[in-house]
Write a protein that holds these residues in place. Structure first.
Motif, PDB file in Angstrom:
ATOM      1  N   UNK A 102       0.809  -1.224  -0.158  1.00 33.22           N
ATOM      2  CA  UNK A 102      -0.007   0.041   0.048  1.00 33.22           C
ATOM      3  C   UNK A 102       1.030   1.447   0.111  1.00 33.22           C
ATOM      4  N   UNK A 103       0.087   2.296  -0.394  1.00 33.22           N
ATOM      5  CA  UNK A 103       1.144   3.656  -0.482  1.00 33.22           C
ATOM      6  C   UNK A 103      -0.026   4.694   0.022  1.00 33.22           C
ATOM      7  N   UNK A 104       0.396   5.686   0.545  1.00 33.63           N
ATOM      8  CA  UNK A 104      -0.416   6.921   1.079  1.00 33.63           C
ATOM      9  C   UNK A 104      -0.490   7.898   0.086  1.00 33.63           C
ATOM     10  N   UNK A 105       0.258   7.660  -1.202  1.00 33.04           N
ATOM     11  CA  UNK A 105       0.195   8.788  -2.224  1.00 33.04           C
ATOM     12  C   UNK A 105       0.112   7.844  -3.526  1.00 33.04           C
ATOM     13  N   UNK A 106      -0.716   8.123  -4.519  1.00 28.81           N
ATOM     14  CA  UNK A 106      -0.949   7.559  -5.827  1.00 28.81           C
ATOM     15  C   UNK A 106       0.297   7.742  -6.918  1.00 28.81           C
ATOM     16  N   UNK A 107       0.928   7.220  -7.142  1.00 25.75           N
ATOM     17  CA  UNK A 107       1.935   7.243  -8.093  1.00 25.75           C
ATOM     18  C   UNK A 107       1.630   6.794  -9.392  1.00 25.75           C
ATOM     19  N   UNK A 117      10.340   4.202 -21.516  1.00 31.34           N
ATOM     20  CA  UNK A 117       9.476   4.515 -20.229  1.00 31.34           C
ATOM     21  C   UNK A 117      10.000   3.193 -19.350  1.00 31.34           C
ATOM     22  N   UNK A 118       9.694   3.312 -18.057  1.00 32.64           N
ATOM     23  CA  UNK A 118      10.065   2.436 -17.067  1.00 32.64           C
ATOM     24  C   UNK A 118       9.352   2.311 -16.048  1.00 32.64           C
ATOM     25  N   UNK A 119       9.246   1.051 -15.280  1.00 32.74           N
ATOM     26  CA  UNK A 119       8.238   0.892 -14.131  1.00 32.74           C
ATOM     27  C   UNK A 119       8.809   1.827 -12.906  1.00 32.74           C
ATOM     28  N   UNK A 120       7.674   2.608 -12.240  1.00 27.57           N
ATOM     29  CA  UNK A 120       7.853   3.455 -11.202  1.00 27.57           C
ATOM     30  C   UNK A 120       8.111   2.742  -9.955  1.00 27.57           C
ATOM     31  N   UNK A 121       9.417   2.849  -9.257  1.00 30.06           N
ATOM     32  CA  UNK A 121       9.509   1.786  -8.056  1.00 30.06           C
ATOM     33  C   UNK A 121       8.730   2.186  -7.009  1.00 30.06           C
ATOM     34  N   UNK A 122       8.021   3.519  -6.906  1.00 31.27           N
ATOM     35  CA  UNK A 122       7.081   3.934  -5.798  1.00 31.27           C
ATOM     36  C   UNK A 122       5.712   3.321  -5.931  1.00 31.27           C
ATOM     37  N   UNK A 123       5.451   2.965  -6.981  1.00 32.22           N
ATOM     38  CA  UNK A 123       4.119   2.538  -7.494  1.00 32.22           C
ATOM     39  C   UNK A 123       3.675   1.403  -6.208  1.00 32.22           C
ATOM     40  N   UNK A 124       2.239   1.293  -6.019  1.00 29.64           N
ATOM     41  CA  UNK A 124       1.740   0.311  -5.146  1.00 29.64           C
ATOM     42  C   UNK A 124       0.252  -0.128  -5.680  1.00 29.64           C
ATOM     43  N   UNK A 125       0.029  -1.561  -5.457  1.00 33.64           N
ATOM     44  CA  UNK A 125      -1.392  -1.675  -6.050  1.00 33.64           C
ATOM     45  C   UNK A 125      -2.559  -1.140  -5.051  1.00 33.64           C
ATOM     46  N   UNK A 126      -2.113  -0.950  -4.034  1.00 32.76           N
ATOM     47  CA  UNK A 126      -3.192  -0.275  -3.014  1.00 32.76           C
ATOM     48  C   UNK A 126      -3.020   1.018  -2.468  1.00 32.76           C
ATOM     49  N   UNK A 127      -4.161   1.713  -2.314  1.00 32.77           N
ATOM     50  CA  UNK A 127      -3.845   3.384  -1.890  1.00 32.77           C
ATOM     51  C   UNK A 127      -4.742   3.401  -0.724  1.00 32.77           C
ATOM     52  N   UNK A 128      -3.856   4.064   0.510  1.00 24.63           N
ATOM     53  CA  UNK A 128      -4.567   4.148   1.455  1.00 24.63           C
ATOM     54  C   UNK A 128      -4.108   5.701   1.998  1.00 24.63           C
ATOM     55  N   UNK A 129      -4.950   6.625   2.038  1.00 28.64           N
ATOM     56  CA  UNK A 129      -4.690   7.994   2.144  1.00 28.64           C
ATOM     57  C   UNK A 129      -4.026   8.452   3.506  1.00 28.64           C
ATOM     58  N   UNK A 130      -3.367   9.096   3.698  1.00 22.35           N
ATOM     59  CA  UNK A 130      -2.672   9.691   4.901  1.00 22.35           C
ATOM     60  C   UNK A 130      -2.428   8.723   5.911  1.00 22.35           C
TER      61      UNK A 130
END
Length: 298
Positions: A102-107, A117-130
């Motif tokens: 999960x990530x608190x920011x949408x990347x 183009x390359x995959x963003x290492x900060x990307x995550x499948x789930x978004x949990x704000x704050x």
């Protein structure tokens, strides 16, 4: 625990491994999973079918990236080995994924690089704000997963890529979100009371009486409220034929319903399907007013 996965599909579904660049192919090599690259290619072909439907493409891309990451990284299986038990475990997974997923920011899934183009290492499948606690899947999230995987496995089954559709026997319990306290599971929606709507109408009607610049505001608000329309059913929009569909006065017509003649508004709605909405008697004076403002016969 670190996130073991990777974004898989760029914003354009016709991308290829060569276009995306080397990092993704290296990630596939590290998986050491037979047929993973073949799974990726057939998933890309599935997404390509929805290039002309941006909203559907975005939903399907997001869900497939999540599912394939789970399948390859945690399930250690390819698509041809997916059965009902795998799907059940996946639903349990998305109801309560690890924090590293999960990530608190949408990347963005992919970013620009020297090679393209390359995959963003900060990307995550789930978004949990704050910092609002552990991720908890909503019912709409589970419904999106069901819709996507149902369409995807029907496609694979039709191509004989899988022997059996694993979504067929999925129980209702698996597809439901966990029951939790209302304040945790359901967002609170603020809605106008009848008194607030009446105040808004009266204020806008008074403004339109004082200045013609508010006539359009009054007509749009009354029409949306009285006929319970979606924005796309009153505004110009592009239809499947790639033509602009612009609502016209000719969409208002007289129609016989149960032996009585009444006015209806003919709509080209969601999915480019036609439907008719009966006009309440209280709405007709506002329609006449708008026509007079435009210099047309009431």
């Amino acid at each position: 625990m670190t996130f073991p996965g990777s974004p898989l599909f760029d914003c354009q579904s016709d991308c290829t491994i060569d276009v995306i660049c080397g990092p993704l192919t290296k990630w596939f090599d590290r998986l050491h999973l037979q047929n993973a690259l073949q799974d990726w290619e057939i998933a890309r072909q599935f997404l390509h079918r929805y290039d002309d439907s941006p909203a559907t493409f975005r939903q399907y891309r997001g869900e497939l990236q999540c599912f394939l990451n789970y399948l390859w990284c945690l399930g250690k299986r390819s698509l041809s080995n997916v059965d009902n038990e795998v799907i059940k475990r996946y639903y349990k997974f998305i109801k309560n994924p690890p924090a590293s997923w999960t990530s608190s920011t949408i990347y963005r899934a992919f970013i620009d690089a020297e090679c393209g183009r390359k995959p963003n290492p900060q990307w995550r499948p789930f978004y949990q704000p704050g910092k609002s606690g552990r991720y908890r899947a909503s019912q709409s999230r589970l419904n999106a997963a069901r819709t996507t995987l149902t369409a995807f496995f029907r496609y694979l089954n039709a191509l004989d890529y899988v022997a059996k559709d694993p979504m067929v026997d999925l129980s209702r319990r698996d597809k439901r979100a966990k029951t939790v306290a209302r304040e945790e599971s359901e967002p609170t929606y603020r809605r106008f009371t009848d008194a607030q709507w009446q105040c808004l109408f009266q204020t806008l009607e008074r403004a339109a009486n004082e200045s013609p610049r508010y006539e359009r505001h009054l007509f749009v608000l009354v029409t949306m409220k009285c006929l319970f329309l979606r924005v796309s059913e009153l505004a110009p929009r592009q239809i499947d034929t790639e033509e602009d569909r612009i609502p016209q006065f000719s969409d208002f017509r007289k129609q016989d319903i149960d032996g009585e003649t009444c006015w209806v508004y003919n709509i080209l709605g969601k999915g480019d399907k036609h439907r008719a909405v009966t006009l309440p008697d209280a709405y007709l004076p506002y329609l006449e007013r708008w026509r007079r403002h435009l210099g047309k016969d009431a």
